[in-house]
Write a protein that holds these residues in place. Structure first.
Motif, PDB file in Angstrom:
ATOM      1  N   ARG A  90       0.631  -0.922  -0.003  1.00 60.72           N
ATOM      2  CA  ARG A  90      -0.238  -0.405   0.045  1.00 60.72           C
ATOM      3  C   ARG A  90       0.737   1.211   0.012  1.00 60.72           C
ATOM      4  O   ARG A  90       0.584   2.085  -0.826  1.00 60.72           O
ATOM      5  CB  ARG A  90      -1.091  -0.672   1.030  1.00 60.72           C
ATOM      6  CG  ARG A  90      -1.945   0.859   1.333  1.00 60.72           C
ATOM      7  CD  ARG A  90      -2.907   0.733   2.440  1.00 60.72           C
ATOM      8  NE  ARG A  90      -3.322   2.033   2.792  1.00 60.72           N
ATOM      9  CZ  ARG A  90      -5.078   2.100   2.442  1.00 60.72           C
ATOM     10  NH1 ARG A  90      -5.240   1.483   1.285  1.00 60.72           N
ATOM     11  NH2 ARG A  90      -5.529   2.797   2.882  1.00 60.72           N
ATOM     12  N   TYR A  91       1.576   1.458   0.959  1.00 58.49           N
ATOM     13  CA  TYR A  91       2.644   2.577   0.953  1.00 58.49           C
ATOM     14  C   TYR A  91       4.252   1.702   0.677  1.00 58.49           C
ATOM     15  O   TYR A  91       4.783   0.239   0.786  1.00 58.49           O
ATOM     16  CB  TYR A  91       3.003   2.962   1.936  1.00 58.49           C
ATOM     17  CG  TYR A  91       1.455   3.647   2.713  1.00 58.49           C
ATOM     18  CD1 TYR A  91       1.214   4.501   2.325  1.00 58.49           C
ATOM     19  CD2 TYR A  91       0.969   3.565   3.225  1.00 58.49           C
ATOM     20  CE1 TYR A  91       0.092   5.490   2.468  1.00 58.49           C
ATOM     21  CE2 TYR A  91      -0.681   3.475   3.851  1.00 58.49           C
ATOM     22  CZ  TYR A  91      -0.977   4.869   3.612  1.00 58.49           C
ATOM     23  OH  TYR A  91      -2.117   5.581   3.885  1.00 58.49           O
ATOM     24  N   PHE A  92       5.090   2.726  -0.025  1.00 61.22           N
ATOM     25  CA  PHE A  92       6.155   2.354  -0.416  1.00 61.22           C
ATOM     26  C   PHE A  92       7.497   3.682  -0.246  1.00 61.22           C
ATOM     27  O   PHE A  92       6.872   4.642  -0.621  1.00 61.22           O
ATOM     28  CB  PHE A  92       6.456   1.812  -1.820  1.00 61.22           C
ATOM     29  CG  PHE A  92       7.610   0.897  -2.165  1.00 61.22           C
ATOM     30  CD1 PHE A  92       8.043  -0.358  -1.648  1.00 61.22           C
ATOM     31  CD2 PHE A  92       9.315   1.307  -2.362  1.00 61.22           C
ATOM     32  CE1 PHE A  92       9.042  -1.717  -1.862  1.00 61.22           C
ATOM     33  CE2 PHE A  92      10.586   1.004  -2.028  1.00 61.22           C
ATOM     34  CZ  PHE A  92      10.244  -0.869  -2.326  1.00 61.22           C
ATOM     35  N   ASN A  93       8.998   3.373   0.251  1.00 61.31           N
ATOM     36  CA  ASN A  93       8.826   5.086   0.171  1.00 61.31           C
ATOM     37  C   ASN A  93       9.635   5.462  -0.993  1.00 61.31           C
ATOM     38  O   ASN A  93      10.858   4.824  -1.808  1.00 61.31           O
ATOM     39  CB  ASN A  93      10.707   4.468   1.136  1.00 61.31           C
ATOM     40  CG  ASN A  93      10.242   3.715   2.436  1.00 61.31           C
ATOM     41  OD1 ASN A  93       8.743   3.862   3.425  1.00 61.31           O
ATOM     42  ND2 ASN A  93      10.946   3.941   3.544  1.00 61.31           N
ATOM     43  N   PRO A  94       9.567   6.882  -1.627  1.00 61.04           N
ATOM     44  CA  PRO A  94      10.079   7.198  -2.511  1.00 61.04           C
ATOM     45  C   PRO A  94      11.410   7.698  -2.317  1.00 61.04           C
ATOM     46  O   PRO A  94      11.692   7.304  -1.332  1.00 61.04           O
ATOM     47  CB  PRO A  94       8.636   8.147  -2.880  1.00 61.04           C
ATOM     48  CG  PRO A  94       8.228   8.176  -1.363  1.00 61.04           C
ATOM     49  CD  PRO A  94       8.470   6.717  -0.146  1.00 61.04           C
ATOM     50  N   ILE A  95      11.836   7.245  -3.535  1.00 59.77           N
ATOM     51  CA  ILE A  95      13.523   7.976  -3.658  1.00 59.77           C
ATOM     52  C   ILE A  95      13.637   8.363  -4.815  1.00 59.77           C
ATOM     53  O   ILE A  95      13.009   8.818  -5.910  1.00 59.77           O
ATOM     54  CB  ILE A  95      14.378   6.053  -4.139  1.00 59.77           C
ATOM     55  CG1 ILE A  95      14.256   5.456  -2.770  1.00 59.77           C
ATOM     56  CG2 ILE A  95      15.862   6.454  -4.314  1.00 59.77           C
ATOM     57  CD1 ILE A  95      14.143   3.875  -3.492  1.00 59.77           C
ATOM     58  N   PHE A  96      14.426   9.855  -4.217  1.00 59.20           N
ATOM     59  CA  PHE A  96      14.072  10.722  -4.486  1.00 59.20           C
ATOM     60  C   PHE A  96      16.245  10.866  -5.112  1.00 59.20           C
ATOM     61  O   PHE A  96      16.830  11.155  -4.679  1.00 59.20           O
ATOM     62  CB  PHE A  96      13.954  12.094  -4.000  1.00 59.20           C
ATOM     63  CG  PHE A  96      12.591  12.411  -3.479  1.00 59.20           C
ATOM     64  CD1 PHE A  96      11.697  12.341  -4.730  1.00 59.20           C
ATOM     65  CD2 PHE A  96      12.608  11.184  -2.136  1.00 59.20           C
ATOM     66  CE1 PHE A  96       9.980  12.048  -4.015  1.00 59.20           C
ATOM     67  CE2 PHE A  96      10.950  11.058  -1.891  1.00 59.20           C
ATOM     68  CZ  PHE A  96       9.993  11.942  -3.280  1.00 59.20           C
ATOM     69  N   LYS A  97      16.372  11.608  -6.529  1.00 61.75           N
ATOM     70  CA  LYS A  97      17.717  10.973  -6.500  1.00 61.75           C
ATOM     71  C   LYS A  97      18.460  12.652  -6.662  1.00 61.75           C
ATOM     72  O   LYS A  97      17.783  13.893  -6.812  1.00 61.75           O
ATOM     73  CB  LYS A  97      17.271  11.069  -8.301  1.00 61.75           C
ATOM     74  CG  LYS A  97      17.199   9.430  -8.763  1.00 61.75           C
ATOM     75  CD  LYS A  97      18.458   8.192  -8.031  1.00 61.75           C
ATOM     76  CE  LYS A  97      18.085   6.727  -8.684  1.00 61.75           C
ATOM     77  NZ  LYS A  97      19.117   6.845  -9.563  1.00 61.75           N
ATOM     78  N   GLY A  98      19.876  12.583  -6.803  1.00 62.03           N
ATOM     79  CA  GLY A  98      20.241  13.655  -6.258  1.00 62.03           C
ATOM     80  C   GLY A  98      20.373  14.808  -7.112  1.00 62.03           C
ATOM     81  O   GLY A  98      20.259  15.809  -6.421  1.00 62.03           O
ATOM     82  N   GLN A  99      20.229  14.681  -8.027  1.00 57.75           N
ATOM     83  CA  GLN A  99      20.334  16.282  -9.274  1.00 57.75           C
ATOM     84  C   GLN A  99      19.058  16.436  -9.980  1.00 57.75           C
ATOM     85  O   GLN A  99      18.764  17.575  -9.525  1.00 57.75           O
ATOM     86  CB  GLN A  99      20.276  14.722 -10.674  1.00 57.75           C
ATOM     87  CG  GLN A  99      21.588  14.501 -11.267  1.00 57.75           C
ATOM     88  CD  GLN A  99      21.591  13.014 -10.527  1.00 57.75           C
ATOM     89  OE1 GLN A  99      21.203  12.388  -9.695  1.00 57.75           O
ATOM     90  NE2 GLN A  99      21.101  12.665 -11.646  1.00 57.75           N
ATOM     91  N   ALA A 100      18.086  15.685  -8.988  1.00 54.42           N
ATOM     92  CA  ALA A 100      16.599  16.529  -8.991  1.00 54.42           C
ATOM     93  C   ALA A 100      16.412  17.182  -7.238  1.00 54.42           C
ATOM     94  O   ALA A 100      14.969  18.087  -7.980  1.00 54.42           O
ATOM     95  CB  ALA A 100      15.743  15.742  -9.186  1.00 54.42           C
ATOM     96  N   LEU A 101      17.005  16.860  -6.697  1.00 56.54           N
ATOM     97  CA  LEU A 101      16.542  17.899  -5.108  1.00 56.54           C
ATOM     98  C   LEU A 101      16.784  18.372  -5.551  1.00 56.54           C
ATOM     99  O   LEU A 101      18.206  18.995  -5.709  1.00 56.54           O
ATOM    100  CB  LEU A 101      18.408  17.119  -3.685  1.00 56.54           C
ATOM    101  CG  LEU A 101      17.469  15.281  -3.731  1.00 56.54           C
ATOM    102  CD1 LEU A 101      18.401  14.706  -2.443  1.00 56.54           C
ATOM    103  CD2 LEU A 101      15.880  15.230  -3.025  1.00 56.54           C
ATOM    104  N   LYS A 102      16.950  19.706  -4.490  1.00 52.98           N
ATOM    105  CA  LYS A 102      16.973  21.076  -4.810  1.00 52.98           C
ATOM    106  C   LYS A 102      17.373  21.931  -3.294  1.00 52.98           C
ATOM    107  O   LYS A 102      16.307  21.354  -1.592  1.00 52.98           O
ATOM    108  CB  LYS A 102      16.231  21.956  -4.974  1.00 52.98           C
ATOM    109  CG  LYS A 102      16.596  21.833  -6.377  1.00 52.98           C
ATOM    110  CD  LYS A 102      15.802  22.575  -7.139  1.00 52.98           C
ATOM    111  CE  LYS A 102      15.826  23.250  -8.813  1.00 52.98           C
ATOM    112  NZ  LYS A 102      15.030  22.153  -8.995  1.00 52.98           N
TER     113      LYS A 102
END
Ligand SMILES: [Zn+2]
Length: 399
Positions: free
Chosen positions: A103-115
């Motif tokens: 139902r839930y999963f941890n989304p992963i955010f890549k470094g290039q897109a992080l601000k």
């Protein structure tokens, strides 16, 4: 040389951000479930499994997530499948491909897109959607954030930093570390020894067991899905998080103390009883740690922390098989049955601290490839330390 570390932070989000975070975690759960279904569908029909590239093309713009988040989750799924496949090839038939619908999963955010925006980290959700704003802790370690993973009230930051060239110690001095039953760890260089108490950890674990039992009893008297049941579930989750946090903290402190010992004693190698033999050699291990106060999980963690912390100082951590290291007499080589805290040799009457015997034998075994009785005895000077100052709050928090 670069070093990559994952830092865990507990985050409390305002309602608007919490809603966005939940939606993103939900979307990630949907994606994961779809991947599980597709994979299972193909597997059952003996079809070729879709490649990561195909999956990425297929799921493009299907979820309210950043494109790189979708890609990262597909890569994670691919890595999981590869891991299981290797295990199964090696004969582990119990290894199971991902099967649980999430139902839930941890989304992963890549470094290039992080601000970054002041004290906030912006987790992007794709074009046309507001990012999730997470307040970063003040004391953020130096380095570059290469990845962020959003958990339930937790943020996992993967940070890399360039390491200074390792301090090369001229000496070839070695040390031995025994991760023991009575003491969390005993380290020695043959002249002095340092023992780290595992008692703090143990009391936390015991406290948790009691509190969990109490919660479980209350929970059994509630209806599934009721508000009371949900409240108790949350309490259980909070409790296990807290205990996890306390034990991790204690292990980090223990590792730091062992590292400090190695640095001040100018060691370049630290031998440690291998935990990898734990499974093959369960009988021996089990007999040694019957009253397993500190679990194998903790020892694994401690070894992991030690590995990278020692590397910073140019000290190598070398695991060796710890077979017989706890039984062999360091003076005469006789094999003794060990009971209680003190090692007592039936043949020559040698008496020493039990975990000290282990550490000494690991040291000689590491240096010579075999235990050499008579070479090094358990040092007279043993310093005793606790990983963290033990406060009454430890027990109160969990009990
Ligand atoms: Zn003896």
């Amino acid at each position: 040389m670069h070093e990559t570390t994952v830092f865990t932070y507990h985050v409390s989000l305002p309602p608007t951000e919490w809603a966005k975070a939940s939606a993103a975690r939900r979307a990630a759960g949907d994606l994961w479930t779809r991947l599980v279904k597709i994979h299972r569908f193909c597997r059952r029909r003996h079809w070729r499994w879709p490649t990561e590239a195909q999956l990425k093309a297929h799921f493009k713009r299907c979820f309210p997530l950043h494109s790189q988040t979708v890609q990262a989750l597909i890569e994670k799924f691919g890595a999981t499948i590869d891991g299981v496949r290797t295990k199964r090839r090696k004969g582990d038939k119990k290894a199971r491909y991902p099967w649980r619908f999430r139902r839930y999963f941890n989304p992963i955010f890549k470094g290039q897109a992080l601000k970054r925006e002041g004290p906030y980290l912006l987790l992007p959700l794709g074009r046309g959607r507001d990012p999730i704003r997470v307040h970063l802790p003040e004391a953020l370690p130096a380095g570059r954030v290469v990845q962020a993973e959003l958990g339930f009230g937790a943020l996992y930051l993967t940070i890399t930093r360039a390491l200074d060239d390792p301090v090369v110690t001229a000496s070839d001095k070695a040390g031995g570390l025994d991760m023991g039953s009575i003491w969390l760890g005993m380290v020695t260089d043959g002249h002095e020894a340092l023992a780290i108490a595992g008692r703090g950890l143990r009391s936390v674990k015991q406290g948790r067991a009691k509190a969990l039992a109490r919660l479980q009893k209350k929970r059994s008297r509630t209806q599934p899905g009721s508000r009371r049941r949900k409240r108790l579930n949350r309490a259980r989750h909070r409790l296990s998080q807290k205990v996890n946090q306390i034990s991790r903290n204690a292990l980090h402190h223990a590792a730091n103390q062992i590292v400090a010992f190695c640095v001040t004693h100018d060691l370049s190698v630290l031998y440690v009883g291998d935990l990898g033999t734990l499974n093959q050699n369960t009988r021996h291990r089990r007999s040694r740690r019957t009253n397993q106060e500190v679990g194998a999980l903790e020892f694994g963690r401690l070894e992991q922390y030690l590995g990278y912390k020692l590397r910073r100082h140019g000290i190598r951590l070398i695991p060796i098989s710890e077979a017989y290291t706890s039984q062999t007499c360091p003076r005469c080589g006789h094999l003794n049955k060990v009971a209680g805290r003190t090692y007592h040799c039936q043949a020559c009457g040698y008496r020493a601290h039990r975990d000290g015997v282990g550490a000494v034998n690991i040291l000689t075994k590491g240096m010579h490839g075999e235990i050499r009785p008579g070479e090094i005895l358990v040092p007279q000077r043993i310093t005793y330390r606790r990983p963290v100052p033990l406060k009454g709050t430890l027990r109160r928090r969990c009990g």
